[in-house]
Design an enzyme around this catalytic site. Structure first.
Site, PDB file in Angstrom:
ATOM      1  N   ILE A   1       0.841  -1.195   0.000  1.00 26.48           N
ATOM      2  CA  ILE A   1       0.000   0.000   0.000  1.00 26.48           C
ATOM      3  C   ILE A   1       0.872   1.239   0.000  1.00 26.48           C
ATOM      4  O   ILE A   1       1.376   1.666   1.032  1.00 26.48           O
ATOM      5  CB  ILE A   1      -0.952   0.018   1.218  1.00 26.48           C
ATOM      6  CG1 ILE A   1      -1.868  -1.209   1.182  1.00 26.48           C
ATOM      7  CG2 ILE A   1      -1.800   1.283   1.204  1.00 26.48           C
ATOM      8  CD1 ILE A   1      -2.953  -1.187   2.205  1.00 26.48           C
ATOM      9  N   HIS A   2       1.082   1.801  -1.171  1.00 30.07           N
ATOM     10  CA  HIS A   2       1.787   3.077  -1.248  1.00 30.07           C
ATOM     11  C   HIS A   2       0.735   4.160  -1.466  1.00 30.07           C
ATOM     12  O   HIS A   2      -0.452   3.931  -1.215  1.00 30.07           O
ATOM     13  CB  HIS A   2       2.866   3.042  -2.339  1.00 30.07           C
ATOM     14  CG  HIS A   2       2.386   2.627  -3.692  1.00 30.07           C
ATOM     15  ND1 HIS A   2       2.086   3.532  -4.667  1.00 30.07           N
ATOM     16  CD2 HIS A   2       2.111   1.411  -4.194  1.00 30.07           C
ATOM     17  CE1 HIS A   2       1.675   2.862  -5.752  1.00 30.07           C
ATOM     18  NE2 HIS A   2       1.677   1.590  -5.486  1.00 30.07           N
ATOM     19  N   ALA A   3       1.156   5.340  -1.910  1.00 32.09           N
ATOM     20  CA  ALA A   3       0.232   6.475  -1.948  1.00 32.09           C
ATOM     21  C   ALA A   3      -1.014   6.225  -2.808  1.00 32.09           C
ATOM     22  O   ALA A   3      -2.133   6.514  -2.387  1.00 32.09           O
ATOM     23  CB  ALA A   3       0.959   7.723  -2.417  1.00 32.09           C
TER      24      ALA A   3
ATOM     25  N   GLU B   1      -3.711  -2.512 -10.242  1.00 27.98           N
ATOM     26  CA  GLU B   1      -2.316  -2.194 -10.551  1.00 27.98           C
ATOM     27  C   GLU B   1      -1.658  -3.204 -11.463  1.00 27.98           C
ATOM     28  O   GLU B   1      -0.807  -2.849 -12.273  1.00 27.98           O
ATOM     29  CB  GLU B   1      -1.495  -2.100  -9.264  1.00 27.98           C
ATOM     30  CG  GLU B   1      -1.277  -0.675  -8.887  1.00 27.98           C
ATOM     31  CD  GLU B   1      -0.367  -0.487  -7.706  1.00 27.98           C
ATOM     32  OE1 GLU B   1       0.111  -1.467  -7.129  1.00 27.98           O
ATOM     33  OE2 GLU B   1      -0.151   0.688  -7.379  1.00 27.98           O
TER      34      GLU B   1
END
Lengths: 88, 329
Positions: A14-16, A87
Site C-alpha cells: 500500500i503506497h500512496a 495495478e
C-alpha cells in the site's frame, strides 16, 4: 459490525496511490471503517493513516466496518484489495 | 493495543539523545540479544552473587556497578565461579556494567555459554539507572492510536479530533501558518507516562510531519514551513472536537463547566467546537489555548466573570436597600 481479514496482493504494497483508492472507496460509505494491523487500528478514511500501517506485499489486515451500510462497504473494499488496486 | 515485543537488540538500537542517551555497547553474549524484556525494572545482583537466590528478580535487567564488579573480581581471584554460573542459569534478559567496567574473562565465558548479553555503559550507576528507568517506562507505557491532529499552540498541546472531512488538517495548516507547530497529522500515537501524562507523537518517523490536504494532496510541512513549524512530541493538554454545526445540539455558551474526555484513563479537558462556513476555527483554537494557559495560571475567565456579576448584583441590591431606607427616613 463486520470483521474480515484481507491480504495485500499487489507487489508494491500500500503506497500512496492504493491508499488514495482505499480512502475514495471508504468515503463513499457512511459506516465507520477501520483497518487494523498488529494491534494498531486506523481510520480507513484517512490517507496518512493507511500509509502509516506500512502494509507491504502479503500483509494480512483486519477490516472492520460498522454502520448502516457495513455490508456494502466491506465487500467494496475487499473487492478493491482482490483486484490488486487495479495495478497488475 | 497489544504490547510489542521489546528485545535487548531494540534497546541497543534506540535513538536517544542528550540527557536520554544510554551509551550502551555490547561486550559479549550476542546470541542472546534477541532476548525479550518483559518488565521495565532493574535489579542489582549483589545478593545473587553472594549465593542468595531467594526472590531473585531474574526477569529484570541486572546492573553491575563498582560494588558488584569489585565483588566479582574477589570471586575471580579466589577462583570461585559457582554463584555466577547459578545466576546465569536464570533467564536473565541482560547484564549491564556501568562506568565502563569490564568483567573478567571467566564471567564473560559463562555469559557467552548461557547466551546472555553483557552490555557496558560509560555512565555512572545512578545516572544510568535514572535514564534507563525513564526510557523503559516510556517503552512499556500504555499506548493508543487516535485519529486526529496534534498541534502545539502557544505552548499548549491541542489534539484536534472529528470526523474525516470536518477540516482538522485545514485548521492545523492555518495554525502552522500563524506560527504554531505540527506534531502529528491524522494518526497520533499516545503514550501514557507516569499514569497521568499523555504524550502524543507521530506513529511513524519516516512519514511524519506530512499532511494530506483535500485538493492539494500530500505536503511536507517541514520543507514548506521550516523546522520551526514542527515538533516531535508534545503532551496533550486539551482536546478540541470539531464537528459539523448541529442546530439541535446545545453548545457551551458560558464555559464555567469543565468538560473532560478520557484517554488511556487520564482526564483531559475537552471543548466541542462547531464548524460552520464563516467561522474562523484557527482563531477559536488559539483563543482556547490562551484561555487554557490562563486557567493553568489560576485565572478562569468564565468563573471570574460570573463572580464579578454576582458581586455586582449583590452591591446593586445592597445599594437599593440603602436608598430605599433613605427615603423612608
Amino acid at each position: 459490525m463486520i470483521e474480515r481479514e484481507i491480504t495485500i496482493c499487489n507487489r508494491a504494497g500500500i503506497h500512496a496511490r492504493p491508499a488514495a483508492l482505499i480512502v475514495q472507496t471508504a468515503a463513499r460509505f457512511k459506516s465507520k471503517i477501520m483497518l487494523e494491523r498488529a494491534g494498531s487500528r486506523i481510520n480507513a478514511k484517512s490517507i496518512m493513516g493507511i500509509i502509516t500501517l506500512g502494509a507491504g506485499f502479503g500483509t494480512v489486515l483486519k477490516l472492520i466496518t460498522d454502520g448502516d451500510d457495513e455490508n456494502e462497504a466491506a465487500s467494496a473494499l475487499a473487492t478493491l484489495f482482490d483486484k490488486k488496486f487495479e495495478e497488475e | 493495543m497489544e504490547q510489542q515485543h521489546f528485545t535487548i537488540l531494540d534497546l541497543l538500537d534506540l535513538d536517544l539523545k542528550e540527557h536520554d542517551a544510554l551509551d550502551l555497547r555490547c561486550l559479549g553474549g550476542r546470541k542472546g540479544l534477541v532476548r525479550e524484556l518483559s518488565v521495565p525494572d532493574l535489579n542489582r545482583p549483589g545478593l545473587a552473587l553472594s549465593g542468595f537466590f531467594e526472590s531473585f528478580a531474574n526477569e529484570r535487567i541486572q546492573i553491575f556497578g563498582r560494588g558488584e564488579s569489585a565483588y566479582l573480581s574477589t570471586l575471580a581471584a579466589a577462583g570461585r565461579t559457582d554463584t555466577v554460573e547459578a545466576m546465569f542459569r536464570f533467564p536473565i534478559p541482560c547484564c549491564i556494567f556501568t562506568q565502563s567496567l569490564t568483567p573478567d574473562a571467566a564471567f564473560m565465558a559463562i555469559a557467552e555459554t548461557a547466551d546472555c548479553p553483557v552490555l557496558q555503559t560509560s555512565l555512572s550507576s545512578s545516572e544510568f539507572t535514572a535514564r534507563i528507568i525513564r526510557v523503559l517506562s516510556d517503552i512499556f507505557a500504555p499506548r493508543a492510536t487516535i485519529h486526529g491532529v496534534l498541534v502545539e499552540v502557544f505552548g499548549i498541546g491541542i489534539l484536534l479530533t472529528g470526523d474525516s472531512g470536518v477540516g482538522k488538517s485545514e485548521t492545523a495548516l492555518e495554525l502552522i501558518e500563524r506560527g504554531h507547530r505540527l506534531v502529528a497529522d491524522d494518526v497520533v500515537e499516545i503514550h501514557c507516562i507516569a499514569g497521568n501524562i499523555l504524550m502524543g507523537q507521530g506513529a511513524n518517523k519516516m512519514i511524519g510531519h506530512h499532511m494530506e490536504i483535500r485538493g492539494l494532496g500530500i505536503i511536507n510541512v517541514t520543507h514548506l514551513f521550516g523546522v520551526g513549524a514542527i515538533r516531535d512530541k508534545k503532551q496533550i493538554q486539551l482536546v478540541c472536537g470539531l464537528e459539523e454545526w448541529d442546530a439541535a445540539k446545545v453548545y457551551d455558551r458560558i464555559g464555567t463547566d469543565e468538560n473532560t474526555t478520557d484517554i488511556l484513563g487520564v482526564r483531559v479537558p475537552q471543548l466541542d467546537i462547531p464548524v460552520k462556513p464563516g467561522r474562523n476555527i484557527p482563531i477559536i483554537i488559539e483563543t482556547a489555548a490562551m484561555n487554557e494557559r490562563l486557567k493553568k495560571m489560576g485565572y478562569h475567565s468564565a468563573q471570574e466573570f460570573n463572580q464579578n456579576i454576582l458581586r455586582w448584583l449583590e452591591s446593586e441590591s445592597a445599594r437599593a436597600v440603602y436608598f430605599s431606607r433613605d427615603e423612608t427616613i
